[in-house]
Scaffold this motif. Sequence first.
Motif, mmCIF file in Angstrom:
data_model
loop_
_atom_site.group_PDB
_atom_site.id
_atom_site.type_symbol
_atom_site.label_atom_id
_atom_site.label_comp_id
_atom_site.label_asym_id
_atom_site.label_seq_id
_atom_site.Cartn_x
_atom_site.Cartn_y
_atom_site.Cartn_z
ATOM 1 N N ASN A 36 9.390 10.166 5.571
ATOM 2 C CA ASN A 36 10.527 10.274 4.649
ATOM 3 C C ASN A 36 11.064 8.904 4.255
ATOM 4 O OD1 ASN A 36 10.456 13.075 4.544
ATOM 5 N ND2 ASN A 36 11.894 13.315 6.244
ATOM 6 N N GLN A 37 11.161 7.999 5.213
ATOM 7 C CA GLN A 37 11.669 6.653 4.914
ATOM 8 C C GLN A 37 10.784 5.918 3.920
ATOM 9 O OE1 GLN A 37 12.483 4.073 8.208
ATOM 10 N NE2 GLN A 37 14.071 5.401 9.055
ATOM 11 N N HIS A 38 9.481 6.237 3.946
ATOM 12 C CA HIS A 38 8.532 5.490 3.112
ATOM 13 C C HIS A 38 7.907 6.361 2.019
ATOM 14 C CE1 HIS A 38 9.075 2.090 5.714
ATOM 15 N NE2 HIS A 38 8.938 2.905 6.737
ATOM 16 N N ARG A 39 8.559 7.498 1.759
ATOM 17 C CA ARG A 39 8.134 8.409 0.691
ATOM 18 C C ARG A 39 6.658 8.805 0.801
ATOM 19 N NH1 ARG A 39 11.969 5.379 -0.878
ATOM 20 N NH2 ARG A 39 11.373 3.705 -2.237
ATOM 21 N N LEU A 40 6.282 9.206 1.985
ATOM 22 C CA LEU A 40 4.907 9.652 2.248
ATOM 23 C C LEU A 40 4.903 11.157 2.476
ATOM 24 C CD1 LEU A 40 3.886 6.879 4.807
ATOM 25 C CD2 LEU A 40 3.189 7.027 2.414
ATOM 26 N N HIS A 41 3.783 11.789 2.167
ATOM 27 C CA HIS A 41 3.578 13.210 2.439
ATOM 28 C C HIS A 41 3.084 13.378 3.877
ATOM 29 C CE1 HIS A 41 3.775 14.064 -1.884
ATOM 30 N NE2 HIS A 41 3.059 12.983 -2.039
ATOM 31 N N ALA A 42 3.195 14.589 4.391
ATOM 32 C CA ALA A 42 2.674 14.872 5.735
ATOM 33 C C ALA A 42 1.177 14.574 5.794
ATOM 34 C CB ALA A 42 2.945 16.328 6.113
ATOM 35 N N THR A 43 0.459 14.902 4.728
ATOM 36 C CA THR A 43 -0.977 14.624 4.678
ATOM 37 C C THR A 43 -1.236 13.125 4.728
ATOM 38 O OG1 THR A 43 -1.279 16.615 3.360
ATOM 39 C CG2 THR A 43 -3.098 15.053 3.376
ATOM 40 N N ASP A 44 -0.360 12.349 4.105
ATOM 41 C CA ASP A 44 -0.488 10.890 4.155
ATOM 42 C C ASP A 44 -0.413 10.404 5.601
ATOM 43 O OD1 ASP A 44 -0.400 11.095 1.386
ATOM 44 O OD2 ASP A 44 1.603 10.242 1.185
ATOM 45 N N LEU A 80 -5.531 10.981 -2.436
ATOM 46 C CA LEU A 80 -4.765 10.535 -1.277
ATOM 47 C C LEU A 80 -4.989 9.049 -1.022
ATOM 48 C CD1 LEU A 80 -3.224 11.176 1.494
ATOM 49 C CD2 LEU A 80 -5.505 11.475 2.410
ATOM 50 N N ILE A 81 -6.246 8.636 -0.999
ATOM 51 C CA ILE A 81 -6.567 7.231 -0.746
ATOM 52 C C ILE A 81 -5.983 6.343 -1.837
ATOM 53 C CG2 ILE A 81 -8.450 5.538 -0.566
ATOM 54 C CD1 ILE A 81 -10.118 7.863 0.707
ATOM 55 N N ASP A 82 -6.106 6.759 -3.082
ATOM 56 C CA ASP A 82 -5.531 5.983 -4.196
ATOM 57 C C ASP A 82 -4.029 5.811 -4.008
ATOM 58 O OD1 ASP A 82 -8.023 5.796 -5.404
ATOM 59 O OD2 ASP A 82 -7.621 7.378 -6.894
ATOM 60 N N ARG A 83 -3.339 6.888 -3.658
ATOM 61 C CA ARG A 83 -1.885 6.852 -3.467
ATOM 62 C C ARG A 83 -1.519 5.906 -2.321
ATOM 63 N NH1 ARG A 83 -1.170 12.059 -3.080
ATOM 64 N NH2 ARG A 83 -1.153 12.242 -0.820
ATOM 65 N N LEU A 84 -2.249 6.010 -1.193
ATOM 66 C CA LEU A 84 -1.945 5.158 -0.045
ATOM 67 C C LEU A 84 -2.298 3.698 -0.313
ATOM 68 C CD1 LEU A 84 -3.029 7.510 2.872
ATOM 69 C CD2 LEU A 84 -0.703 6.876 2.198
ATOM 70 N N GLU A 85 -3.334 3.478 -1.101
ATOM 71 C CA GLU A 85 -3.699 2.107 -1.458
ATOM 72 C C GLU A 85 -2.637 1.498 -2.382
ATOM 73 O OE1 GLU A 85 -7.883 -0.074 -2.275
ATOM 74 O OE2 GLU A 85 -7.418 1.557 -3.667
ATOM 75 N N ARG A 86 -2.188 2.263 -3.361
ATOM 76 C CA ARG A 86 -1.122 1.782 -4.265
ATOM 77 C C ARG A 86 0.151 1.456 -3.494
ATOM 78 N NH1 ARG A 86 -2.892 5.928 -7.555
ATOM 79 N NH2 ARG A 86 -1.157 7.239 -6.895
ATOM 80 N N GLY A 87 0.431 2.243 -2.461
ATOM 81 C CA GLY A 87 1.639 2.033 -1.663
ATOM 82 C C GLY A 87 1.523 0.925 -0.636
ATOM 83 N N GLY A 88 0.341 0.303 -0.541
ATOM 84 C CA GLY A 88 0.154 -0.803 0.396
ATOM 85 C C GLY A 88 -0.149 -0.370 1.820
ATOM 86 N N ALA A 112 2.700 -3.373 8.955
ATOM 87 C CA ALA A 112 3.988 -4.014 9.246
ATOM 88 C C ALA A 112 5.121 -2.982 9.224
ATOM 89 C CB ALA A 112 4.260 -5.137 8.247
ATOM 90 N N LEU A 113 5.081 -2.053 8.255
ATOM 91 C CA LEU A 113 6.098 -0.996 8.194
ATOM 92 C C LEU A 113 6.022 -0.111 9.431
ATOM 93 C CD1 LEU A 113 5.768 0.179 4.468
ATOM 94 C CD2 LEU A 113 7.647 -1.144 5.473
ATOM 95 N N ALA A 114 4.814 0.253 9.825
ATOM 96 C CA ALA A 114 4.634 1.122 10.988
ATOM 97 C C ALA A 114 5.101 0.428 12.268
ATOM 98 C CB ALA A 114 3.173 1.545 11.110
ATOM 99 N N ILE A 115 4.740 -0.827 12.421
ATOM 100 C CA ILE A 115 5.138 -1.577 13.619
ATOM 101 C C ILE A 115 6.659 -1.670 13.698
ATOM 102 C CG2 ILE A 115 5.155 -3.884 14.662
ATOM 103 C CD1 ILE A 115 2.184 -4.092 13.749
ATOM 104 N N LYS A 116 7.301 -1.986 12.581
ATOM 105 C CA LYS A 116 8.759 -2.099 12.565
ATOM 106 C C LYS A 116 9.422 -0.772 12.937
ATOM 107 C CE LYS A 116 12.656 -3.318 9.642
ATOM 108 N NZ LYS A 116 13.120 -3.589 8.297
#
Length: 161
Positions: A36-44, A80-88, A112-116
Amino acid sequence: MEVNETAERQRLRRELVDLLNTYSGEAQHIGHAFANQHRLHATDMHALLAVMHAERKGAPLTPGKLGEAIGLSSGATTALIDRLERGGHLRRTRESADRRVVHLRYADAGMALAIKFFAPLAPRTDKIMSEFAVEELQTIERFLQSMITSVVTYRDELRNT
């Protein structure tokens, strides 16, 4: 096997399954908060975890293997991969002599987002693990790996029905 041992085994089975279900649910809540914080889907989130685990094992996923792992069609996996790649969060790499083979890696920005986000959890889990001997942790590891294998096997059977 004694009656008491059988009763204790049945009690432990119920309790351990309940604890695994509770842990899974609570971990999903934390994963959903990150998503939710990073606007990701559950599948992401499932995809990112699959990519991270594969990388840790030294066997990065291809798009096809990712799709198989999370139960998506080829087209849905590409989107899915395209979306995650665009999002960094992910990056595609070509590491094989066969340049047609694409591997998926966790991107530095996404890591870096995940670690934080997950860093405050690490000392808590480290403290709990420090209370167990290495041999006990090895037993727990073997137990959890066997339980995961059982669940994955059943999941795959359900997909094939």
